[in-house]
Motif scaffolding. Structure first.
Motif, PDB file in Angstrom:
ATOM      1  N   PRO A 110      -6.946 -13.936   9.958  1.00 26.70           N
ATOM      2  CA  PRO A 110      -5.905 -13.357  10.822  1.00 26.70           C
ATOM      3  C   PRO A 110      -5.655 -11.876  10.588  1.00 26.70           C
ATOM      4  CG  PRO A 110      -4.908 -14.638   9.058  1.00 26.70           C
ATOM      5  CD  PRO A 110      -6.381 -14.890   8.981  1.00 26.70           C
ATOM      6  N   LEU A 111      -6.249 -11.301   9.546  1.00 26.91           N
ATOM      7  CA  LEU A 111      -6.040  -9.870   9.270  1.00 26.91           C
ATOM      8  C   LEU A 111      -7.166  -9.009   9.850  1.00 26.91           C
ATOM      9  CD1 LEU A 111      -4.804 -10.105   5.574  1.00 26.91           C
ATOM     10  CD2 LEU A 111      -3.434 -10.028   7.668  1.00 26.91           C
ATOM     11  N   PHE A 112      -8.087  -9.626  10.589  1.00 28.52           N
ATOM     12  CA  PHE A 112      -9.204  -8.898  11.170  1.00 28.52           C
ATOM     13  C   PHE A 112      -9.211  -9.061  12.680  1.00 28.52           C
ATOM     14  CE2 PHE A 112     -10.370  -9.338   6.795  1.00 28.52           C
ATOM     15  CZ  PHE A 112     -11.180  -8.261   6.497  1.00 28.52           C
ATOM     16  N   LYS A 171      -1.076  -8.394  18.129  1.00 28.38           N
ATOM     17  CA  LYS A 171      -0.763  -7.988  16.758  1.00 28.38           C
ATOM     18  C   LYS A 171       0.696  -8.265  16.394  1.00 28.38           C
ATOM     19  CE  LYS A 171      -4.056  -4.161  17.125  1.00 28.38           C
ATOM     20  NZ  LYS A 171      -4.211  -2.682  17.154  1.00 28.38           N
ATOM     21  N   ILE A 172       0.876  -8.709  15.167  1.00 27.94           N
ATOM     22  CA  ILE A 172       2.202  -8.876  14.575  1.00 27.94           C
ATOM     23  C   ILE A 172       2.229  -8.086  13.264  1.00 27.94           C
ATOM     24  CG2 ILE A 172       3.790 -10.501  13.487  1.00 27.94           C
ATOM     25  CD1 ILE A 172       3.822 -10.783  16.448  1.00 27.94           C
ATOM     26  N   ASN A 173       3.119  -7.131  13.154  1.00 28.45           N
ATOM     27  CA  ASN A 173       3.260  -6.356  11.914  1.00 28.45           C
ATOM     28  C   ASN A 173       4.175  -7.107  10.949  1.00 28.45           C
ATOM     29  OD1 ASN A 173       1.642  -4.167  12.810  1.00 28.45           O
ATOM     30  ND2 ASN A 173       3.389  -3.360  13.965  1.00 28.45           N
ATOM     31  N   LYS A 180       3.709  -4.761   0.988  1.00 32.32           N
ATOM     32  CA  LYS A 180       2.461  -4.340   1.622  1.00 32.32           C
ATOM     33  C   LYS A 180       2.550  -4.625   3.115  1.00 32.32           C
ATOM     34  CE  LYS A 180      -2.571  -4.721   1.315  1.00 32.32           C
ATOM     35  NZ  LYS A 180      -3.722  -5.365   0.596  1.00 32.32           N
ATOM     36  N   GLU A 181       2.243  -3.595   3.908  1.00 28.43           N
ATOM     37  CA  GLU A 181       2.301  -3.757   5.358  1.00 28.43           C
ATOM     38  C   GLU A 181       0.982  -4.334   5.866  1.00 28.43           C
ATOM     39  OE1 GLU A 181       3.378  -0.096   7.177  1.00 28.43           O
ATOM     40  OE2 GLU A 181       5.373  -0.030   6.246  1.00 28.43           O
ATOM     41  N   LEU A 182       1.082  -5.453   6.577  1.00 30.08           N
ATOM     42  CA  LEU A 182      -0.090  -6.152   7.092  1.00 30.08           C
ATOM     43  C   LEU A 182       0.021  -6.312   8.607  1.00 30.08           C
ATOM     44  CD1 LEU A 182      -0.262  -9.011   4.425  1.00 30.08           C
ATOM     45  CD2 LEU A 182      -1.614  -6.897   4.446  1.00 30.08           C
TER      46      LEU A 182
END
Length: 564
Positions: A110-112, A171-173, A180-182
């Protein structure tokens, strides 16, 4: 159709035109999608001869540079030709190949960035129009996200389309407990049916939309009945999963949106977590739903049976009669539940294609024993049934007259050939594909496309009806209109291409050749004669590659094979 004109014609198209492929009884017409993706597969055809097709691995996908950690990923930077240019959004073809491989290698994380694999197109020889499904325009990318998978179904005579699309990722910040900002990539549903009329896409919502629910749209009639499947109920475990996502302690250090996305059933398990039923939607000429019908199972499960059984519709005619598959009890053992071909009419589910008797081994290994894949406006149904021939399991295509309740199994390529019927027009012409090898030479047998006429009971290999010097092998005939034009899938020899459309080279710098898969249109030649290829010096040896059952998943029958 608002087409993107493709000029000049590709070198392949020019070669085909100059080679005289209008000989024989069918002309092979290349479609204007050669520059759209690596492979393409036919799905449907309109009365005007526009072909609905699926493109696999679309060329030049968008790369979201904002999701690349080029400051801390030294291994990736070392692979790039111009990493500084990439940081500024300037990506060369060489770097696009690297970045695409990197993104695909992190599919499901989910981070890509997440990219879809399949897109739809409506095309003829002059131009094409993209079928975007539920995709959205991304202002940062300056184009569509290409994060959806679109699975086109069928076109009706007027070009209205039934199809399936996933939701686009957005996207969800999120700032985790370590400050840590993801950025998470999430979507609202995995699969949903739609109807597209004059370019306007309208969703076909399921009755139960828990965690997005589930629906498919596969077939569409000329008077705008749409056939598919939708979820009408779900297991309580999905409610429990939602409660856990809303609980800060149980959810863990993740955003709620990602938790809900991860709790959504995978496509392989939708029949386990959702109660799915064959569904007909009646829509108007703007795509608005006027009426919805769902069809129950043809049997009553026992009280202590906790399984979710399902059925689904694959096609529908203008009489509102649909066909597909349904779970039903095996005639000799009521506790054995398998999938059979089904007709949905007058609010009833009628099982057909269940006259065969199987061994206990076959029953334990085969969840799908028959399937109905198409119906015309004369209520003639086509499909296939698993048969035991000389001790081996083979699918045999059938024609079923629903009004007369008669089932016939026409002769196909040879007794041991496995065949599948895929479409039928009102003139009684059936198209499909079957095995053309009597012995197994590898993991799968070669398949060829066929044309069968119900009226004169004539079965023909479509490869015998095109020019001897055609570079194509017709491996599937997927749809046929009332003019006898056929949307087909073929293979031909060409250089293997990368995601930018450039030929791939071996270590010596030579092009790597492959048997590529491409959608084509077959047009009848008035007054044409079948070529005598045995006397032709230009005869092309057609192989057809190992084009077997794996392709069914790409051409709309995956739903039949995936079920319990």
């Amino acid at each position: 159709m608002n087409k993107n004109r493709l000029l000049p014609l590709s070198a392949l198209s020019l070669a085909l035109i100059s080679s005289g492929l209008w000989a024989a009884t069918y002309e092979v017409v290349p479609l204007a999608t050669a520059d759209k993706g690596i492979y393409s597969y036919a799905n449907g055809i309109s009365a005007d001869g526009e072909v609905l097709l699926t493109v696999q691995s679309p060329y030049n996908p968008p790369i979201d540079v904002s999701l690349l950690d080029l400051e801390n990923n030294e291994a990736l930077v070392n692979l790039l030709e111009a990493p500084d240019d990439v940081k500024n959004g300037i990506i060369s073809k060489k770097d696009l190949v690297v970045l695409y491989s990197y993104v695909e290698g992190n599919k499901g994380n989910p981070l890509f960035q997440q990219l879809g694999t399949y897109l739809g197109y409506i095309a003829d020889q002059n131009g094409s129009e993209e079928v975007t499904g539920f995709d959205v325009f991304d202002t940062e990318l300056g184009r569509f996200t290409r994060s959806v998978d679109v699975s086109p179904g069928r076109l009706n005579a007027d070009g209205a389309m039934a199809g399936i699309s996933s939701a686009p990722y957005h996207k969800i910040n999120y700032t985790n407990e370590s400050d840590k900002e993801l950025t998470y990539l999430i979507r609202d549903f995995n699969r949903r049916g739609f109807v597209s009329i004059n370019g306007q896409v309208s969703p076909l919502l399921p009755a139960d939309a828990t965690l997005g629910g589930y629906s498919e749209a596969r077939g569409i009639s000329d008077n705008l009945w749409v056939a598919g499947v939708s979820s009408i109920d779900k297991r309580e475990s999905l409610d429990t999963a939602i409660e856990n996502c809303n609980d800060d302690e149980k959810r863990g250090d993740h955003p709620i949106e990602w938790c809900l996305t991860s709790a959504r059933p995978a496509l392989a398990t939708v029949d386990t977590y959702y109660k799915n039923r064959a569904t007909l939607w009646k829509v108007d000429n703007q795509g608005a739903v006027l009426d919805t019908k769902t069809f129950d199972l043809p049997f009553t499960p026992k009280e202590d049976d906790t399984n979710f059984y399902s059925n689904r519709a694959m096609d529908v005619n203008s009489n509102g009669i649909a066909v597909g598959i349904s779970h039903a009890s095996y005639p000799d053992y009521e506790d054995v539940i398998r999938n059979y071909a089904a007709v949905y009419a007058e609010d009833k589910t009628v099982i057909i294609g269940n006259e065969e008797r199987y061994s206990s081994y076959t029953l334990s290994q085969q969840p799908l024993l028959s399937a109905a894949t198409g119906i015309n406006n004369h209520n003639q149904v086509i499909g296939y049934t698993l048969k035991l021939i000389n001790g081996f399991e083979r699918t045999k295509f059938f024609v079923y007259d629903f009004d007369e309740q008669t089932m016939t199994y026409p002769d196909d390529f040879f007794p041991g050939s496995a065949s599948v019927a895929r479409d039928i027009n009102d003139a009684g012409q059936v198209v499909g594909d079957g095995e053309v090898e009597s012995t197994i030479g590898g993991s799968v047998r070669r398949r060829n496309a066929f044309l069968y006429d119900i009226n004169d009971k004539q079965f023909q290999n479509l490869n015998d009806l095109i020019s001897c010097n055609s570079p194509y092998t017709l491996v599937q005939a997927n749809a046929i209109n009332e003019s006898g034009e056929i949307a087909a899938t073929a293979t031909y020899k060409r250089a293997s291409l990368d995601i930018t459309g450039e030929p791939q080279l071996d270590d010596a710098g030579n092009q790597i050749m492959e048997e590529a898969v491409v959608a084509v249109k077959l047009v009848p030649v008035p007054g044409g004669d079948i070529d005598d290829c045995s006397a032709s010096e230009d005869k092309v040896e057609r192989q057809g590659a190992g084009f077997g059952w794996w392709l069914l998943g790409l051409l709309g029958v995956s739903g039949l094979l995936r079920r319990r």
